[in-house]
Design a protein around this motif. Sequence first.
Motif, short mmCIF file in Angstrom:
data_model
loop_
_atom_site.label_atom_id
_atom_site.label_comp_id
_atom_site.label_asym_id
_atom_site.label_seq_id
_atom_site.Cartn_x
_atom_site.Cartn_y
_atom_site.Cartn_z
N PRO A 1 1.92 6.50 -0.23
CA PRO A 1 2.47 6.52 1.13
C PRO A 1 1.73 7.45 2.09
N ARG A 2 0.96 8.43 1.55
CA ARG A 2 0.26 9.37 2.43
C ARG A 2 -1.25 9.15 2.47
N ALA A 3 -1.70 7.99 2.03
CA ALA A 3 -3.13 7.69 2.09
C ALA A 3 -3.57 7.63 3.56
N ALA A 4 -4.79 8.08 3.82
CA ALA A 4 -5.31 8.02 5.19
C ALA A 4 -5.67 6.58 5.53
N THR B 1 -2.83 8.29 10.70
CA THR B 1 -1.63 7.55 10.32
C THR B 1 -1.62 7.30 8.82
N ARG B 2 -0.42 7.08 8.28
CA ARG B 2 -0.22 6.91 6.83
C ARG B 2 0.57 5.64 6.56
N PRO B 3 0.34 4.99 5.41
CA PRO B 3 1.06 3.75 5.10
C PRO B 3 2.57 3.90 5.06
N GLY B 4 3.09 5.02 4.52
CA GLY B 4 4.53 5.21 4.48
C GLY B 4 5.13 5.28 5.86
N LEU C 1 7.29 -0.36 11.13
CA LEU C 1 7.45 -1.81 11.09
C LEU C 1 8.88 -2.21 10.77
N ALA C 2 9.54 -1.44 9.90
CA ALA C 2 10.95 -1.72 9.60
C ALA C 2 11.81 -1.51 10.84
N GLY C 3 11.49 -0.48 11.63
CA GLY C 3 12.21 -0.25 12.88
C GLY C 3 12.00 -1.39 13.87
N VAL D 1 0.84 -1.21 0.00
CA VAL D 1 0.00 0.00 0.00
C VAL D 1 0.87 1.25 0.00
N ALA D 2 1.96 1.22 0.78
CA ALA D 2 2.84 2.39 0.89
C ALA D 2 3.51 2.71 -0.45
#
Length: 326
Positions: free
Chosen positions: A182-185, A221-224, A230-232, A177-178
């Motif tokens: 990446p800025r989708a609600a 929050t946004r997908p990006g 999640l990567a962190g 999705v990101a």
Amino acid sequence: MAGDWVPDILGGPFQQRTLELGTDDEGPVVATIVRCLPGWWRGRTGPLAGVDVLYVHGWSDYFFQADVARFWTRLGARFHALDLRKYGRSLRDGQTPGDIESLRTYDEDVDAALEAMGPRESRRLILQGHSTGGLVLSLWADRHAGAADAVILNSPWLELQIGSLGRQALAPFVSAVARLDPRAAQPEVDYGFYTRAQREIGAIPTLGYREDWRPGRGFTTRPGWLRAILAGHAKVAAGLTLDCPILVLVSARSSSPFTWTEDMTSADSVLVVDDIARASLKLGEVVTVGRIEGAIHDVFLSREQPRARAYEIVERWVCGLAHSAR
């Protein structure tokens, strides 16, 4: 490039300085550093004379906890707090609050803050991070071996609330999705109960508190952003190698975030504290975990007794480190 030190919204001894970080597709990007310095005598004779503290806030947050600063300056430390890009004092019109696509980008904010703090020479550095700020600082310290002398984490967001298996299952979908937008609600997941709990116990509002910088139900929050989080979390799960002592403070208990109960005023209604305590052991070789009965997500906004206990644990821990370093 940094601007001049000017009076801060917290008043009194607090000053702020704007840190210019370039531009992105939403325009100029800045971070903001806030400082509170000890008096002349404490800054030379206190148990933490010669120590600099850098504090980083969590998601949908900014620095307003003046008592945290006063705790450090009472011990002789120089206190600094960083409002990351697109948060709090650093949020500009037209920007997406908290927008980021890699937590590594915050290295620029932290590095600029350290430079703005001035010559440090032989001064020691303590990093203090809350929630997402704890994740950001843990990753920064892992990438900057030898830079920090101690790390203190206040309910750090080291693992997703659905656990490691849920995170691993969710990550590919979020990443897909990101890549598209990446800025989708995304659907709201904050029901405002954590903010209500803070109001119930009188932690907010306080001097310098602004709801537009800290909305009751959090920023969208946004997908990006979620992909970056999640990567962190995945990096923490794989194991970090912080080369300094680490103190992690969490509540003794978590409460369900989905329905309001009075239990939310004495438990962490944001994170699963057992998962956070377990994940913290992956940060480095020396990790101390303090579990505080009656604390909420930000342990320093808890009721008087758990808040006092948190400060007591931190003071004993840091003063013990300072004594052993002499």
